[in-house]
Motif scaffolding. Structure first.
Motif, mmCIF file in Angstrom:
data_model
loop_
_atom_site.group_PDB
_atom_site.id
_atom_site.type_symbol
_atom_site.label_atom_id
_atom_site.label_comp_id
_atom_site.label_asym_id
_atom_site.label_seq_id
_atom_site.Cartn_x
_atom_site.Cartn_y
_atom_site.Cartn_z
ATOM 1 N N PRO A 288 0.503 2.135 -28.174
ATOM 2 C CA PRO A 288 1.958 2.125 -27.817
ATOM 3 C C PRO A 288 2.507 3.080 -26.629
ATOM 4 C CG PRO A 288 1.746 3.689 -29.473
ATOM 5 C CD PRO A 288 0.409 3.034 -29.333
ATOM 6 N N THR A 289 3.177 2.688 -25.557
ATOM 7 C CA THR A 289 3.884 3.504 -24.591
ATOM 8 C C THR A 289 5.126 4.080 -24.586
ATOM 9 O OG1 THR A 289 4.882 1.544 -23.328
ATOM 10 C CG2 THR A 289 2.356 1.815 -23.170
ATOM 11 N N ARG A 290 5.836 5.030 -23.998
ATOM 12 C CA ARG A 290 7.012 5.352 -24.093
ATOM 13 C C ARG A 290 8.094 4.445 -24.014
ATOM 14 N NH1 ARG A 290 9.067 10.657 -23.330
ATOM 15 N NH2 ARG A 290 6.903 11.384 -22.604
ATOM 16 N N HIS A 291 7.812 3.579 -23.222
ATOM 17 C CA HIS A 291 8.869 2.442 -22.839
ATOM 18 C C HIS A 291 8.789 1.241 -24.003
ATOM 19 C CE1 HIS A 291 10.362 4.341 -19.422
ATOM 20 N NE2 HIS A 291 8.989 4.171 -18.893
ATOM 21 N N GLY A 292 7.467 1.057 -24.555
ATOM 22 C CA GLY A 292 7.403 -0.072 -25.355
ATOM 23 C C GLY A 292 7.697 0.262 -26.817
ATOM 24 N N VAL A 293 7.803 1.491 -27.308
ATOM 25 C CA VAL A 293 7.692 1.788 -28.651
ATOM 26 C C VAL A 293 9.336 1.475 -29.414
ATOM 27 C CG1 VAL A 293 6.126 3.538 -28.812
ATOM 28 C CG2 VAL A 293 8.136 4.110 -28.267
ATOM 29 N N GLY A 294 10.185 1.781 -28.527
ATOM 30 C CA GLY A 294 11.593 1.305 -29.036
ATOM 31 C C GLY A 294 11.757 -0.256 -29.370
ATOM 32 N N ILE A 295 11.479 -0.790 -28.278
ATOM 33 C CA ILE A 295 11.315 -2.044 -28.370
ATOM 34 C C ILE A 295 10.736 -2.764 -29.558
ATOM 35 C CG2 ILE A 295 10.975 -4.487 -27.242
ATOM 36 C CD1 ILE A 295 11.165 -3.239 -24.667
ATOM 37 N N THR A 296 9.471 -2.201 -29.743
ATOM 38 C CA THR A 296 8.512 -2.622 -30.764
ATOM 39 C C THR A 296 9.354 -2.257 -32.126
ATOM 40 O OG1 THR A 296 6.642 -2.398 -29.668
ATOM 41 C CG2 THR A 296 6.301 -2.374 -31.977
ATOM 42 N N ALA A 297 9.694 -1.221 -32.544
ATOM 43 C CA ALA A 297 10.423 -0.634 -33.458
ATOM 44 C C ALA A 297 11.692 -1.511 -33.537
ATOM 45 C CB ALA A 297 10.786 0.638 -33.260
ATOM 46 N N LEU A 298 12.606 -1.856 -32.843
ATOM 47 C CA LEU A 298 13.675 -2.744 -32.877
ATOM 48 C C LEU A 298 13.230 -3.952 -33.392
ATOM 49 C CD1 LEU A 298 16.717 -2.984 -32.654
ATOM 50 C CD2 LEU A 298 16.433 -3.655 -30.506
ATOM 51 N N LEU A 299 12.174 -4.643 -32.664
ATOM 52 C CA LEU A 299 11.820 -5.859 -33.174
ATOM 53 C C LEU A 299 11.289 -5.765 -34.607
ATOM 54 C CD1 LEU A 299 10.064 -7.159 -30.020
ATOM 55 C CD2 LEU A 299 12.227 -7.918 -30.784
ATOM 56 N N GLY A 300 10.512 -4.859 -34.916
ATOM 57 C CA GLY A 300 10.188 -4.741 -36.071
ATOM 58 C C GLY A 300 11.072 -4.643 -37.413
#
Length: 297
Positions: A239-251
């Motif tokens: 995970p990267t700083r910018h990707g984790v938020g998008i991943t968590a939201l999608l999840g």
């Protein structure tokens, strides 16, 4: 009955405020909480606030696999032994201490249904919290083990205070989970092998105790986890700083949808297997989409 040694009756007679407090504590070992904890740690990894140092994708995938083992063990063994809970396990005591608007929620938290042996909360909590103590790198190993052990012990105690399990149910859950945890971390060592262990347990449970929605769901989670991680695990980025938020939201949206359909629409066992498999596959592979979207935008 050898399981009924009197501990449950004594503890359930504690003051009402104490019982209500333990109804809250018991949620730390419930499926919804352990699932949420494992999923968020997997999606956020080293970016988990104040905890995430060295939380690699492999280590957090192991937590999801341990949860799958716990679910398979609980579903299979409850079906095999088919032992009842203590009398009154389906009735929430001291609900009158809470506002009327909260009593329905409290009743769902403070009661138990279905078979009682072994305790699902004891089994899941030791596997998941023990796995978290192994995966984290905060403090010393002894400190992490002490914290996890305290949480697990309180969860086990809460099931006795609430009167939904006998002491034997709790101890059996701890012994079974401890054995599985040692096997997973000491011998199997990789997420795909631990998911495979969960699949074997789920299949045996189906063969011995028959098909149910719970056993079908356990099978779907385990098989999907084993297949997805063995095929795609090496391709899932850290995970990267910018990707984790998008991943968590999608999840939260996608996996929440699968759970809502599974528990809200009463599908057939076959449909539950497919939904559980799709939900697990989504949980494990969403970082691919989240990181790609982060790079694109």
């Amino acid at each position: 009955m050898i399981r009924a040694v009197g501990v449950t009756e004594v503890l359930s007679a504690l003051p009402g405020a104490v019982v209500v407090l333990f109804a809250l504590l018991t949620q730390l070992g419930d499926f919804w909480f352990t699932f949420l904890a494992c999923g968020l740690l997997y999606w956020l990894g080293p970016w988990t606030p104040k905890l995430g140092r060295d939380l690699t994708r492999d280590r957090t995938a192991m937590l999801v696999a341990l949860l799958a083992v716990g679910v398979a063990l609980v579903v299979s063994l409850k079906g095999v032994f088919a032992l009842p809970r203590p009398p009154g396990a389906g009735t929430a005591t001291h609900a009158e201490l809470l506002p009327a608007a909260l009593r329905g929620v409290y009743e769902s938290m403070a009661t138990g249904e279905g078979f009682g042996f072994p305790s699902g909360h004891a089994t899941l909590s030791l596997l998941v919290w023990g796995g978290i103590a192994w995966a984290l790198r905060i403090g010393t190993r002894r400190q992490r083990t002490a914290v996890a052990g305290t949480i697990v012990a309180l969860i086990g105690l809460s099931r006795l205070v609430l009167g939904v399990h006998y002491l034997a149910d709790i101890l059996a859950g701890f012994i079974i989970a401890g054995t599985a945890l040692a096997l997973a971390l000491g011998t199997l060592k990789t997420p795909e092998r631990v998911f495979g262990l969960a699949a074997v347990i789920a299949v045996i449970g189906l063969l011995v105790s028959g098909v149910s929605r719970n056993s079908a769901g356990a099978l779907g989670v385990a098989v999907a986890g084993a297949v997805v991680w063995s095929r795609l695990g090496d391709t899932i980025p850290e995970p990267t700083r910018h990707g984790v938020g998008i991943t968590a939201l999608l999840g939260v949206v996608s996996v929440g949808t699968f759970l809502g359909v599974t528990f809200g629409l009463d599908p057939s066992p076959v449909a539950v297997t497919l939904l559980a498999a799709l939900g697990t596959g989504a949980l494990l592979t969403l970082p691919l989409a989240g990181e790609r979207l982060a790079k694109k935008y």
